[in-house]
Design a protein around this motif. Structure first.
Motif, mmCIF file in Angstrom:
data_model
loop_
_atom_site.group_PDB
_atom_site.id
_atom_site.type_symbol
_atom_site.label_atom_id
_atom_site.label_comp_id
_atom_site.label_asym_id
_atom_site.label_seq_id
_atom_site.Cartn_x
_atom_site.Cartn_y
_atom_site.Cartn_z
ATOM 1 N N TYR A 125 0.834 -1.195 0.000
ATOM 2 C CA TYR A 125 0.000 0.000 0.000
ATOM 3 C C TYR A 125 0.867 1.242 0.000
ATOM 4 C CZ TYR A 125 -3.683 -3.278 1.062
ATOM 5 O OH TYR A 125 -4.554 -4.334 0.995
ATOM 6 N N ALA A 126 0.502 2.213 -0.856
ATOM 7 C CA ALA A 126 1.199 3.491 -0.931
ATOM 8 C C ALA A 126 0.468 4.528 -0.089
ATOM 9 C CB ALA A 126 1.290 3.946 -2.385
ATOM 10 N N GLN A 127 1.129 5.647 0.158
ATOM 11 C CA GLN A 127 0.532 6.707 0.963
ATOM 12 C C GLN A 127 -0.569 7.450 0.206
ATOM 13 O OE1 GLN A 127 1.064 7.694 4.258
ATOM 14 N NE2 GLN A 127 2.155 5.745 4.385
ATOM 15 N N THR A 128 -0.397 7.611 -1.095
ATOM 16 C CA THR A 128 -1.361 8.369 -1.894
ATOM 17 C C THR A 128 -1.703 7.615 -3.166
ATOM 18 O OG1 THR A 128 0.326 9.563 -3.167
ATOM 19 C CG2 THR A 128 -0.350 10.512 -1.049
ATOM 20 N N ALA A 129 -2.808 8.015 -3.786
ATOM 21 C CA ALA A 129 -3.221 7.404 -5.047
ATOM 22 C C ALA A 129 -2.208 7.697 -6.149
ATOM 23 C CB ALA A 129 -4.605 7.918 -5.442
#
Length: 268
Positions: A125-129
């Motif tokens: 999972y990344a912090q932002t789209a």
């Protein structure tokens, strides 16, 4: 752009710095035509809880490890060859259900995708789209280029199952009877990724692409494999990946940072 950076002094220094951060425990990464495309911290869904890991994307491999000192020291280096990797989207509507232990301030996990390979399969999972899109775009381009160069004869199409996290299974996923407690330990089948009890995982199988030693599997997978030659289909938790079709697997997965259920040294 990757071609322009290959064999340049700037690229060599960047790769040498990554090698230094992993220290003597890491493998040599500097090779002709290898380019460091990008790097960053992603949250990896591990067996016990989500954990932050440092990832390095090269044009031919994906490298990741545990963060000891950010930007300075990493350990437990893992390397995935991109020609054998696939990436799949994880819808945010499902990922938001994952705000459990391991996250600060009651955060939820969004902007995720699956990394699927013969040796390991897991969600990140990344912090932002935007960060997610950049990672997936660069990974997809590198994967496509590596497959183009390798040709079908040199690509391993079989994939590992993503392990079901411990907190998704309060009871054995096979017998549906045994409740897990401090004394009643969980075991992960290396073929289907299910969380099972000791009584439902008494067998071992020699699994290609993972280990030279037989690995623990659930009795159901063992029977299907030995009797019918069938490899299972990995089924992901409905609460987390609802609506996703299952993907075929060639069993091989080991959670890199949870040695209590690791096959690197022994099988419990």
């Amino acid at each position: 752009m990757v071609e322009r950076l290959a064999n340049t002094e700037v690229n060599s220094r960047r790769i040498s710095h990554v090698e230094t951060c992993f220290g003597a425990s890491g493998k040599s990464l500097l090779q002709p035509s290898r380019v460091l495309v990008g790097e960053g911290v992603l949250t990896k869904l591990c067996r016990k809880k989500p954990k932050q890991r440092q990832f390095f994307l090269f044009n031919d491999i994906l490298v990741y490890g545990n963060i000891v000192i950010n930007k300075k020291r990493y350990n437990k280096q893992n390397i995935l060859h991109l020609k054998n990797v696939r990436v799949e989207q994880i819808p945010d509507s499902d990922a938001t259900l994952m705000g459990k232990e391991g996250l600060e301030g009651g955060e939820t996990l969004r902007n995720g995708w699956l990394i699927i390979s013969p040796s390991k399969s897991f969600a990140v999972y990344a912090q932002t789209a935007m960060e997610k899109q950049e990672w997936m775009t660069h990974m997809t381009r590198c994967i496509e280029e590596e497959r183009r160069k390798a040709g079908s004869h040199d690509i391993v199409s079989m994939s590992a199952p993503a392990w079901i996290p411990d907190d998704e299974a309060p009871e054995c996923m096979r017998c549906k009877k045994t409740k897990f407690t401090t004394l009643q330990r969980r075991h992960h089948c290396r073929m289907c990724g299910y969380v099972v009890c000791h009584a439902c995982s008494t067998k071992k199988c020699l699994i290609e692409h993972q280990s030279a030693k037989p690995l623990r599997v659930c009795d159901t997978c063992h029977e299907n494999y030995t009797r019918n030659g069938l490899r299972p289909t990995s089924r992901l938790p409905q609460s987390r990946y609802a609506g996703r079709s299952s993907f075929p697997v060639q069993p091989q997965f080991d959670d890199d940072d949870d040695s209590s259920d690791s096959d690197n040294n022994a099988i419990k």
